[in-house]
Every structure is written in C-alpha cells, then in structure tokens.
Scaffold this active site. Structure first.
Site, PDB file in Angstrom:
ATOM      1  N   SER A   9      27.758 -35.655  -2.259  1.00 37.88           N
ATOM      2  CA  SER A   9      27.404 -36.113  -3.305  1.00 37.88           C
ATOM      3  C   SER A   9      27.061 -37.319  -3.573  1.00 37.88           C
ATOM      4  CB  SER A   9      28.945 -35.531  -4.434  1.00 37.88           C
ATOM      5  OG  SER A   9      29.065 -37.279  -4.494  1.00 37.88           O
ATOM      6  N   HIS A  34      25.091 -32.709  -3.983  1.00 37.57           N
ATOM      7  CA  HIS A  34      25.446 -32.826  -5.789  1.00 37.57           C
ATOM      8  C   HIS A  34      25.358 -34.116  -6.057  1.00 37.57           C
ATOM      9  CE1 HIS A  34      29.012 -31.607  -7.982  1.00 37.57           C
ATOM     10  NE2 HIS A  34      29.480 -32.924  -7.089  1.00 37.57           N
ATOM     11  N   ASP A  36      26.527 -36.439  -9.263  1.00 37.77           N
ATOM     12  CA  ASP A  36      27.377 -36.052 -10.158  1.00 37.77           C
ATOM     13  C   ASP A  36      27.196 -37.051 -11.289  1.00 37.77           C
ATOM     14  OD1 ASP A  36      29.803 -36.439  -7.527  1.00 37.77           O
ATOM     15  OD2 ASP A  36      30.260 -35.291  -9.226  1.00 37.77           O
ATOM     16  N   MET A  38      27.937 -39.163 -14.585  1.00 41.91           N
ATOM     17  CA  MET A  38      29.360 -39.013 -15.770  1.00 41.91           C
ATOM     18  C   MET A  38      28.638 -40.557 -16.697  1.00 41.91           C
ATOM     19  SD  MET A  38      31.234 -40.387 -12.230  1.00 41.91           S
ATOM     20  CE  MET A  38      31.741 -39.645 -11.068  1.00 41.91           C
ATOM     21  N   HIS A  67      26.063 -31.680 -11.797  1.00 43.17           N
ATOM     22  CA  HIS A  67      28.048 -31.617 -11.955  1.00 43.17           C
ATOM     23  C   HIS A  67      28.087 -32.919 -12.989  1.00 43.17           C
ATOM     24  CE1 HIS A  67      32.672 -32.675 -11.284  1.00 43.17           C
ATOM     25  NE2 HIS A  67      32.319 -32.160 -12.461  1.00 43.17           N
ATOM     26  N   MET A  69      29.498 -34.549 -15.831  1.00 41.30           N
ATOM     27  CA  MET A  69      30.769 -34.871 -15.973  1.00 41.30           C
ATOM     28  C   MET A  69      30.847 -35.811 -17.498  1.00 41.30           C
ATOM     29  SD  MET A  69      32.979 -36.833 -12.346  1.00 41.30           S
ATOM     30  CE  MET A  69      31.240 -35.771 -12.060  1.00 41.30           C
ATOM     31  N   MET A 138      38.857 -29.067  -8.764  1.00 36.75           N
ATOM     32  CA  MET A 138      38.416 -30.406  -8.260  1.00 36.75           C
ATOM     33  C   MET A 138      40.021 -30.866  -7.955  1.00 36.75           C
ATOM     34  SD  MET A 138      35.574 -31.460 -10.329  1.00 36.75           S
ATOM     35  CE  MET A 138      36.032 -33.875  -9.520  1.00 36.75           C
ATOM     36  N   GLY A 145      34.402 -41.772  -6.193  1.00 39.20           N
ATOM     37  CA  GLY A 145      34.365 -40.555  -4.956  1.00 39.20           C
ATOM     38  C   GLY A 145      35.656 -41.968  -4.039  1.00 39.20           C
ATOM     39  N   GLY A 146      35.915 -41.422  -2.725  1.00 36.16           N
ATOM     40  CA  GLY A 146      36.693 -41.702  -1.743  1.00 36.16           C
ATOM     41  C   GLY A 146      38.358 -41.446  -2.784  1.00 36.16           C
ATOM     42  N   ASP A 176      35.987 -29.939  -5.097  1.00 31.33           N
ATOM     43  CA  ASP A 176      34.845 -31.638  -5.240  1.00 31.33           C
ATOM     44  C   ASP A 176      36.025 -32.773  -5.254  1.00 31.33           C
ATOM     45  OD1 ASP A 176      32.743 -32.484  -8.142  1.00 31.33           O
ATOM     46  OD2 ASP A 176      33.287 -33.471  -5.698  1.00 31.33           O
ATOM     47  N   GLY A 177      35.961 -33.323  -4.160  1.00 29.07           N
ATOM     48  CA  GLY A 177      36.441 -34.817  -4.242  1.00 29.07           C
ATOM     49  C   GLY A 177      38.246 -35.202  -3.129  1.00 29.07           C
ATOM     50  N   GLY A 178      37.803 -35.821  -1.845  1.00 30.76           N
ATOM     51  CA  GLY A 178      38.239 -35.684  -0.976  1.00 30.76           C
ATOM     52  C   GLY A 178      38.284 -34.832   0.139  1.00 30.76           C
ATOM     53  N   GLY A 198      30.964 -36.510  -1.120  1.00 35.95           N
ATOM     54  CA  GLY A 198      30.821 -37.758  -0.543  1.00 35.95           C
ATOM     55  C   GLY A 198      31.320 -38.550   0.646  1.00 35.95           C
ATOM     56  N   SER A 199      31.779 -39.001   0.328  1.00 36.48           N
ATOM     57  CA  SER A 199      32.834 -40.527   1.218  1.00 36.48           C
ATOM     58  C   SER A 199      32.289 -39.898   2.156  1.00 36.48           C
ATOM     59  CB  SER A 199      33.931 -41.059   1.001  1.00 36.48           C
ATOM     60  OG  SER A 199      33.778 -40.856  -0.086  1.00 36.48           O
TER      61      SER A 199
HETATM   62  C1  DX5 Z   1      33.789 -37.304  -8.751  1.00 35.78           C
HETATM   63  C2  DX5 Z   1      32.987 -36.525  -7.821  1.00 35.78           C
HETATM   64  C3  DX5 Z   1      33.179 -35.941  -6.904  1.00 35.78           C
HETATM   65  C4  DX5 Z   1      33.115 -37.072  -5.645  1.00 35.78           C
HETATM   66  C5  DX5 Z   1      33.364 -36.392  -4.496  1.00 35.78           C
HETATM   67  O1  DX5 Z   1      34.064 -37.477 -10.330  1.00 35.78           O
HETATM   68  O2  DX5 Z   1      32.879 -34.989  -9.097  1.00 35.78           O
HETATM   69  O3  DX5 Z   1      32.010 -35.507  -6.656  1.00 35.78           O
HETATM   70  O4  DX5 Z   1      31.676 -38.087  -6.360  1.00 35.78           O
HETATM   71  O5  DX5 Z   1      33.186 -37.920  -3.771  1.00 35.78           O
HETATM   72  P1  DX5 Z   1      33.826 -38.162  -2.828  1.00 35.78           P
HETATM   73  O6  DX5 Z   1      33.560 -36.416  -1.657  1.00 35.78           O
HETATM   74  O7  DX5 Z   1      34.019 -39.280  -1.614  1.00 35.78           O
HETATM   75  O8  DX5 Z   1      35.576 -37.623  -2.794  1.00 35.78           O
HETATM   76 ZN    ZN Z   2      31.552 -33.927  -8.472  1.00 39.96          ZN
END
Ligand code: DX5
Ligand code: ZN
Length: 217
Positions: A9, A34, A36, A38, A67, A69, A138, A145-146, A176-178, A198-199
C-alpha cells in the site's frame, strides 16, 4: 484463484518520493500496487487523488489496485479510470448504486471489486458476488495505515470463500490492514489470496525480504 498476490500500500511509502517508492516496491517483488484514495469524508483522512495515480501509472508498468475510500465513487469514477487504474474497489457502505458502479468499471475494461468494513456483514456484499473480480474484506477500520489486524473479520473471509467455491465463482479475496508475517497466515488460512501490506513492506528494513516472506506463507 489459488494464486497468492502481494499488494504493497503506497499509503505507507515516503510521499516525498512516490516515484522511487513505486519502483522500489516493484523491484522488491510487488505483484500489484495498492493505492488508498481517501476523501476526508467517507474516512477521517485525506490521502491522494487521480493525479498521484497517474504519476504512479507513468512510473512503472505494474497492476494498479485502486481502493476508493470515498463517499461518491460514482461521481469520481471516470477520473480514476483515466488515471490508469487496473482494478477499482468500491465500498458497499458508500453512497452510490453499487451494481451501476461495478458495471461502469467493467465497461471501461477494468477489474471491479467491492469492499466491506469490519462492521459490515458479508450479506451486504453477497448480492454482487456474481459480478465482482475481487472481494476486499477490511481487517482494520479504514482511514489509516499502521493499525492492528482485527481477527474477528476472518469468518467473513471463510464464508465468502465457501460461497464462491459452492457457486463456482472465481473472485479474489483480498485483506487489507495490519497484514504482516504474523497476521498473514491467519488470513491465508481463512481463505484470502491477495494481501495488502503497507507498513510491513514499505517500512521493513528489507522490503524484498518482507514481500517474499508473505509470498512463502
Ligand atoms: C487503510 C487502508 C490500508 C492501509 C494498510 O484504510 O485501506 O490499505 O493503508 O496499511 P497497513 O498495512 O500499514 O495496515
Ligand atoms: Zn486499502
């Protein structure tokens, strides 16, 4: 589809060096990027828009998984199609006609997916299963992220894979996420095959090692 795909991400990348970061991810083995988007309305954060997607698209020939959002994916859809998205995923919770949006994405020749937030039941996505190329479940509340992986979302992944296989459908299941070396095995065990990270990839000491570790699970 049994194929395991890793989608770093960009949200976790160094925004002062988006081009180099994209190249670094691709050189490190990323299957997709990916992206994101927003809008500060659907989620309490603003990330980037079509011009960043366009810049990433100019940088490298990698599959762009966008993605959205945003509250009105229907209103801005054409901008992301023009910017070079290869896959666009839209939230069922957003304010649009999901079927119409999915049809428009397909009409433009792109892949289309629906996204459900942790609090949203799988039944909200199930009506679109015949039409989608991917379901994104999700594993954090979207916006940042993070955050920490939410294991309580896994039954939705398992149930979606079961329904898909029963109906002879073939959509990807993305989480997606963590997602990292510890949480990815849980998601894969549940039935996910596309991992957004992402992280755990962009912030790893060795991005290539982090990505290959996720591929090897
Ligand atoms: C959160 C995003 C995720 C996020 C993932 O709203 O949709 O894609 O960036 O980041 P990590 O992998 O650091 O949780
Ligand atoms: Zn995402």
């Amino acid at each position: 589809p049994a194929d395991r795909l890793i989608a770093p991400s960009l949200l976790a990348a160094d925004f002062a060096r988006v081009g180099e970061e994209t190249k670094r991810a691709v050189a490190s083995g990323a299957d997709w990027m990916h992206l994101d988007v927003m809008d500060g309305h659907f989620v309490p954060n603003i990330s980037f828009g079509p011009s960043t997607i366009d810049a990433v698209n100019q940088t490298d020939d990698v599959f762009l998984d966008v993605h959205l959002m945003i509250s009105r994916p229907d209103v801005y859809l054409d901008d992301y199609i023009k910017a070079g998205a290869d896959m666009i995923t839209v939230h069922v919770e957003a304010d649009h006609d999901v079927n119409e949006t999915l049809d428009r994405i397909h009409a433009a020749g792109l892949k289309a997916g629906v996204v459900i937030n942790p609090a949203t039941p799988l039944s909200a996505a199930e009506p679109y299963f015949d039409k989608i190329d991917m379901l994104l479940v999700m594993t954090v509340v979207p916006g940042f992220g993070g955050q920490s992986f939410m294991p309580e979302t896994m039954p939705k992944v398992t149930e979606a894979a079961k329904i898909r296989d029963q109906r002879g459908l073939n959509f990807h299941i993305q989480v997606d996420g963590g997602i990292d070396a510890k949480t990815a095995p849980i998601a894969i065990e549940a039935g996910a095959n596309v991992l957004v990270a992402g992280s755990s990839t962009f912030r790893a000491p060795d991005m290539a090692a982090a990505i290959s570790q996720l591929k090897a699970i």
